[in-house]
Scaffold this active site. Structure first.
Site, PDB file in Angstrom:
ATOM      1  N   TYR A   8      42.766 -10.746 155.030  1.00  0.00           N
ATOM      2  CA  TYR A   8      43.016 -10.215 156.377  1.00  0.00           C
ATOM      3  C   TYR A   8      43.748  -8.882 156.375  1.00  0.00           C
ATOM      4  O   TYR A   8      43.949  -8.289 157.426  1.00  0.00           O
ATOM      5  CB  TYR A   8      43.873 -11.204 157.177  1.00  0.00           C
ATOM      6  CG  TYR A   8      43.067 -12.241 157.869  1.00  0.00           C
ATOM      7  CD1 TYR A   8      42.399 -13.190 157.117  1.00  0.00           C
ATOM      8  CD2 TYR A   8      42.966 -12.276 159.249  1.00  0.00           C
ATOM      9  CE1 TYR A   8      41.643 -14.150 157.730  1.00  0.00           C
ATOM     10  CE2 TYR A   8      42.209 -13.236 159.868  1.00  0.00           C
ATOM     11  CZ  TYR A   8      41.553 -14.167 159.112  1.00  0.00           C
ATOM     12  OH  TYR A   8      40.807 -15.119 159.724  1.00  0.00           O
ATOM     13  N   LYS A  26      42.695 -22.452 147.345  1.00  0.00           N
ATOM     14  CA  LYS A  26      41.421 -22.474 146.623  1.00  0.00           C
ATOM     15  C   LYS A  26      41.691 -21.933 145.214  1.00  0.00           C
ATOM     16  O   LYS A  26      41.015 -21.040 144.707  1.00  0.00           O
ATOM     17  CB  LYS A  26      40.422 -21.621 147.418  1.00  0.00           C
ATOM     18  CG  LYS A  26      39.008 -21.715 146.990  1.00  0.00           C
ATOM     19  CD  LYS A  26      38.353 -23.048 147.302  1.00  0.00           C
ATOM     20  CE  LYS A  26      37.000 -23.111 146.600  1.00  0.00           C
ATOM     21  NZ  LYS A  26      36.539 -24.464 146.326  1.00  0.00           N
ATOM     22  N   ASP A  70      38.551 -26.976 150.206  1.00  0.00           N
ATOM     23  CA  ASP A  70      37.343 -27.696 150.640  1.00  0.00           C
ATOM     24  C   ASP A  70      37.602 -29.192 150.734  1.00  0.00           C
ATOM     25  O   ASP A  70      37.140 -29.869 151.657  1.00  0.00           O
ATOM     26  CB  ASP A  70      36.138 -27.386 149.739  1.00  0.00           C
ATOM     27  CG  ASP A  70      36.511 -27.273 148.276  1.00  0.00           C
ATOM     28  OD1 ASP A  70      37.080 -26.234 147.900  1.00  0.00           O
ATOM     29  OD2 ASP A  70      36.261 -28.225 147.539  1.00  0.00           O
ATOM     30  N   ASP A  73      43.184 -20.021 159.073  1.00  0.00           N
ATOM     31  CA  ASP A  73      42.366 -19.694 160.233  1.00  0.00           C
ATOM     32  C   ASP A  73      41.297 -20.769 160.431  1.00  0.00           C
ATOM     33  O   ASP A  73      41.149 -21.361 161.507  1.00  0.00           O
ATOM     34  CB  ASP A  73      41.725 -18.318 159.995  1.00  0.00           C
ATOM     35  CG  ASP A  73      41.053 -17.764 161.234  1.00  0.00           C
ATOM     36  OD1 ASP A  73      41.145 -18.397 162.295  1.00  0.00           O
ATOM     37  OD2 ASP A  73      40.433 -16.688 161.144  1.00  0.00           O
TER      38      ASP A  73
END
Ligand code: NAD
Length: 414
Positions: A163, A233, A281, A305
């Site tokens: 971002y 992740k 995930d 987000d």
């Protein structure tokens, strides 16, 4: 004392004193700046004021009172301050000086040089944590079988990650230069980055990650929560997302005296906050399959987000999802949806998100009794199926009411 235009001078009330990071002295008559917001913002803000004023009055028998202080942003700021003045300096000063404020949704100005007014406010005030509680209110239509099992609070890092806006377009001279530089660092990058690739940079460091995770753990301690899950992740992005997880455990150990225990030992530590981590995930699956095993979540910007909106959908969508952007000294509470321009001044939109954001604000002020009253009012009103159009169209036997009527009924139902 800051100099404000007369237009925005508070007439009554006292300032919240900031004594240090996360330490405040809240007077019985705090001045709270509010930004009405564009589009549906005026309707929502009016309803929110009705509800919050009623709750504070009822909870404290007139001994406490919020002095709302209007400050301007968005289209109303342009009307008051002149062309291009979407976010006047006055407003930023007020949000800073009064420490706690609340805002309605703001329309992103077209061609105003802003990526978004909301993002600008977060950046200018360094509001590094986006905090979103996600919990179910009985009676709200939900797409899952057990929405009541969701009771989480999301701490999303607001200042780093992909971002940061460092991106170079495919085919640009900058992209070529950056590719050449990366190949000079490691020749294998020649195959990894095709010549026509656009490039984005993902900066993540211990400063921003640790302050966010520290805030999440402190929240868990202050509010008796059972766990903090670091969502990352890191199996793929080791030095950004993987490091986020490692920095998280470091914070727990170095700043809160955390100790490493095995999975088998967890059951014996019911009086302690468990810090755990999940690959992003897998966390999306867990959110659907075993939501009751999670409480506070700490996430980097992009994961945060996605996760915020996915969990909000499970409990009935963004219409009722509250939020805040915070640093350790400033908090701006806000509706999480946009300004829905097509419903401007129709007294039609759902004020739930802004009202629940104000509930978060009351908790932040330490005015828990008033916050509980609002929650009670909301639960009862939804139980009576007395709701705005967006909920009414999904609830059998509902009475569709205006935004203001929904607010008035919540106040009556406290
Ligand atoms: P939006 O959230 O305004 O609207 C999306 C859909 O949800 C529309 O159908 C709308 O009518 C409905 N909706 C939104 N809030 C509602 C409410 N309280 N009650 C009932 N229905 C509601 O998103 P958008 O149309 O993509 O954006 C409109 C403007 O808002 C844009 O300028 C956007 O940049 C801005 N925006 C601001 C914020 C913010 O201030 N935090 C957030 C998102 C979008």
């Amino acid at each position: 004392m800051a100099s404000y235009q007369k237009l925005t001078e508070p007439k009554e009330g006292s300032k919240i004193k900031v004594l240090g990071p996360n330490k405040f002295e809240v007077p019985n008559d705090p001045i709270i700046p509010f930004i009405e917001g564009d589009g549906i913002g005026a309707d929502l803000t009016r309803a929110m004021h009705t509800v919050i004023n009623a709750a504070v009055k009822k909870a404290y028998d007139g001994k406490r009172k919020i002095h709302w202080f209007e400050v301007y942003a968005g289209e109303k700021a342009v009307e008051k301050y002149g062309e291009g003045q979407y976010l006047p300096e006055d407003t930023i000063t007020a949000l800073k000086e009064y420490s706690v404020s609340i805002k309605g949704p703001l329309t992103t100005p077209v061609g105003g040089g802003f990526r978004s007014l909301n993002v600008t406010i977060r950046q200018v005030l360094d509001l590094f944590a986006c905090v979103r509680p996600v919990k179910y209110y009985k009676g709200i239509p939900s797409p899952v079988k057990h929405p009541e099992k969701v009771d989480m609070i999301i701490f999303r890092e607001n200042t780093e990650d992909i971002y940061a806006g460092i991106e170079y377009r495919s085919g640009s001279a900058e992209a070529k230069k950056l590719r050449d530089f990366l190949i000079s660092l490691d020749s294998k990058n020649k195959e990894k980055i095709r010549e026509d690739a656009g490039l984005g940079i993902k900066p993540m460091g211990p400063f921003a990650s640790k302050r966010l995770i520290k805030k999440a753990i402190q929240y868990a301690i202050d509010n008796g929560k059972s766990s903090v899950t670091l969502v990352h992740k890191g199996n793929i992005m080791k030095f950004t997302e993987g490091a986020f997880k490692d920095w998280g455990y470091e914070v727990a150990r170095d700043e809160f005296g955390g100790k490493l225990i095995t999975e088998a030992e967890v059951a014996g530590h019911t009086d302690k906050i468990i810090i755990k981590d999940r690959i992003a995930d897998s966390m999306f699956q867990q959110g659907l399959l075993r939501p009751d095993e999670y409480s506070v979540l700490a996430l980097p910007n992009l994961n945060g987000d996605y996760m915020s909106d996915a969990l909000a959908a499970q409990v009935g969508g963004l219409g009722m999802a509250p939020g805040a952007n915070m640093s350790d000294t400033i908090a701006v509470f806000e509706a999480t949806h946009g300004s829905a321009p097509k419903y401007t001044n129709q007294d039609k939109a759902n004020p739930g998100s802004l009202i629940l954001s104000a509930v978060m604000m009351l908790v932040h002020l330490g005015w828990k009794e008033a916050a509980d009253l609002v929650e009670k009012g909301i639960n009862k009103t939804i139980g009576q199926k007395y709701v705005t159009y967006d909920l009414a169209r999904q609830m059998e036997g509902a009475t569709e009411v205006k935004c203001s009527q929904f607010g008035e009924r919540i106040a009556e139902n406290m």
